[in-house]
Motif scaffolding. Structure first.
Motif, short mmCIF file in Angstrom:
data_model
loop_
_atom_site.label_atom_id
_atom_site.label_comp_id
_atom_site.label_asym_id
_atom_site.label_seq_id
_atom_site.Cartn_x
_atom_site.Cartn_y
_atom_site.Cartn_z
N GLN A 97 37.81 40.58 34.42
CA GLN A 97 37.20 39.59 35.32
C GLN A 97 38.17 38.46 35.64
OE1 GLN A 97 34.33 39.83 36.98
NE2 GLN A 97 34.92 37.93 38.00
N ALA A 98 38.98 38.07 34.67
CA ALA A 98 39.97 37.02 34.91
C ALA A 98 40.99 37.47 35.96
CB ALA A 98 40.67 36.64 33.62
N LEU A 137 52.23 32.56 48.05
CA LEU A 137 52.78 32.13 46.77
C LEU A 137 53.49 33.26 46.03
CD1 LEU A 137 50.05 29.75 45.28
CD2 LEU A 137 52.33 29.13 46.07
N LEU A 138 53.05 34.50 46.24
CA LEU A 138 53.68 35.62 45.56
C LEU A 138 55.13 35.82 45.99
CD1 LEU A 138 50.83 38.29 45.40
CD2 LEU A 138 51.73 36.86 43.55
N TRP A 176 43.03 37.37 41.67
CA TRP A 176 43.13 38.05 42.96
C TRP A 176 42.43 37.24 44.05
CZ3 TRP A 176 44.72 41.39 46.51
CH2 TRP A 176 43.84 41.80 47.52
N GLN A 177 41.23 36.77 43.78
CA GLN A 177 40.48 36.01 44.77
C GLN A 177 41.19 34.72 45.16
OE1 GLN A 177 36.77 35.78 42.63
NE2 GLN A 177 35.99 37.68 43.53
N TYR A 178 41.82 34.07 44.19
CA TYR A 178 42.59 32.86 44.47
C TYR A 178 43.75 33.17 45.42
CZ TYR A 178 45.86 29.03 43.89
OH TYR A 178 46.75 28.01 44.14
N TYR A 179 44.49 34.21 45.12
CA TYR A 179 45.64 34.54 45.97
C TYR A 179 45.20 35.05 47.34
CZ TYR A 179 49.24 33.58 42.56
OH TYR A 179 50.09 32.93 41.71
N ALA A 183 47.61 42.33 41.68
CA ALA A 183 47.29 43.68 42.19
C ALA A 183 46.24 44.36 41.32
CB ALA A 183 48.56 44.52 42.26
N ALA A 184 46.35 44.19 40.00
CA ALA A 184 45.34 44.75 39.10
C ALA A 184 43.96 44.17 39.42
CB ALA A 184 45.72 44.47 37.66
N GLY A 185 43.91 42.86 39.65
CA GLY A 185 42.65 42.23 40.01
C GLY A 185 42.09 42.72 41.33
#
Length: 250
Positions: free
Chosen positions: A184-185, A200-201, A190-193, A166-168
Motif C-alpha cells: 500500500q505504501a 521528479l523521476l 505511485w499516486q504522488y508521482y 513502478a511497483a506501486g
C-alpha cells in the motif's frame, strides 16, 4: 506465520533477491521490477517478438551460454553504438521478431533466476508494460512484487525510487484492496508521482547516472508509461509474452 511474510495479504511487496529467498514460497507469482534497465530491456524485446534469457553473471560465461542456446548475448555494459546489443534499452528497441537475446544483469537477471528456481510464475514488470503486467497478475491469488534496486560498491542493496514507483503502479492497476502495508505504501508513492507527472523521476539517482554518462534516451525509454500491451512472463528460461514457440509436449 513468520513476522516478515505478509501472509495475511493477497498482494505483497519486498525488496531484492532476499524477497525471493524468504517470501516466494508462499505466493503464486512474482513480478521482478528493475526499471533502469533490465525490465525495460525485457519489455522492449518481448514487445518486438524476441525472447530474452536472463543471465545473472556479467562475464565470459554469458557469451558461452548464448552460443549454447543459439542466442545473441548483450554486452553487460551500456554503449553508444556498434553492432549487437547491450544493457542500454536504446540498443534493443529495434530488435527483430524471433530473435533470442541473453541479458546479463546482476540485479534483474539474478532475481529472475532465483524466482524461476522457486517453481512459481515469474513476470518482469516496468513502466512500459505496467497495465499488461497487472492484468496478467489478476489470474493469481497471491502476488509478490519485487523491486530489485541497485547495488552499492560493497554489494549491499540500494533501494531505487524508480523501481518502487513502478511497483506501486503495477499494484494500483491490479485493483485489489487486500494489500500489505508495504504494498500500500508503494501505491501511495505511485499516486504522488502521478500528480507530479513523473518529472521528479528524471532527477532520481539512477536517471542522473545515465544522463551524466550520456544515455538520455535510455532514461526516456525507461520512464514511458504503458507503451507496451504485452506482459513479459518467464517461460522456462526465457521471457516472452506467450508460449507460442514452446512445443506441444512442453
Amino acid at each position: 506465520m513468520e513476522w516478515f511474510s505478509q501472509e495475511k495479504f493477497e498482494v505483497r511487496l519486498e525488496w531484492g533477491i532476499s524477497a525471493v529467498e524468504h517470501l516466494a514460497k508462499e505466493v503464486d507469482c512474482v513480478v521482478i521490477v528493475d526499471v533502469m534497465s533490465f525490465s525495460t530491456c525485457v519489455s522492449l524485446a518481448v514487445n518486438n517478438g524476441a525472447s530474452t534469457y536472463p543471465y545473472p553473471w556479467k562475464d565470459a560465461s554469458a557469451v558461452e551460454y548464448g552460443m549454447k542456446i543459439g542466442a545473441f548475448t548483450a554486452s553487460p555494459e551500456r554503449r553508444f553504438g556498434g553492432e549487437g546489443y547491450s544493457l542500454s534499452p536504446a540498443s534493443i528497441k529495434n530488435i527483430s521478431d524471433g530473435e533470442k537475446l541473453v541479458l546479463p544483469s546482476p540485479n534483474g537477471s539474478a532475481v529472475s533466476f532465483k524466482a524461476r528456481d522457486a517453481g512459481i510464475t515469474v513476470f518482469s514488470g516496468c513502466f512500459r508494460n505496467m497495465s499488461a503486467t497487472a492484468n496478467a497478475c489478476r489470474a493469481f491469488g497471491r502476488v509478490l512484487i519485487i523491486p530489485c534496486g541497485e547495488r552499492w560498491p560493497d554489494g549491499s542493496l540500494r533501494p531505487c525510487i524508480e523501481d518502487y514507483v513502478a511497483a506501486g503502479g503495477i499494484i494500483s492497476a491490479m485493483c485489489r484492496e487486500n494489500r500489505s502495508p508495504e504494498a500500500q505504501a508503494a501505491v501511495a508513492t505511485w499516486q504522488y508521482y502521478q500528480n507530479e507527472n513523473f518529472e521528479l523521476l528524471r532527477s532520481c539517482s539512477s536517471a542522473l547516472e545515465l544522463t551524466q554518462r550520456g544515455f538520455n534516451e535510455d532514461v526516456e525509454l525507461c520512464l514511458e508509461i504503458d507503451k507496451s500491451q504485452k506482459e513479459c512472463r518467464l517461460w522456462g528460461d526465457a521471457y516472452m509474452t506467450i508460449p507460442a514457440r514452446k512445443s506441444s509436449s512442453q
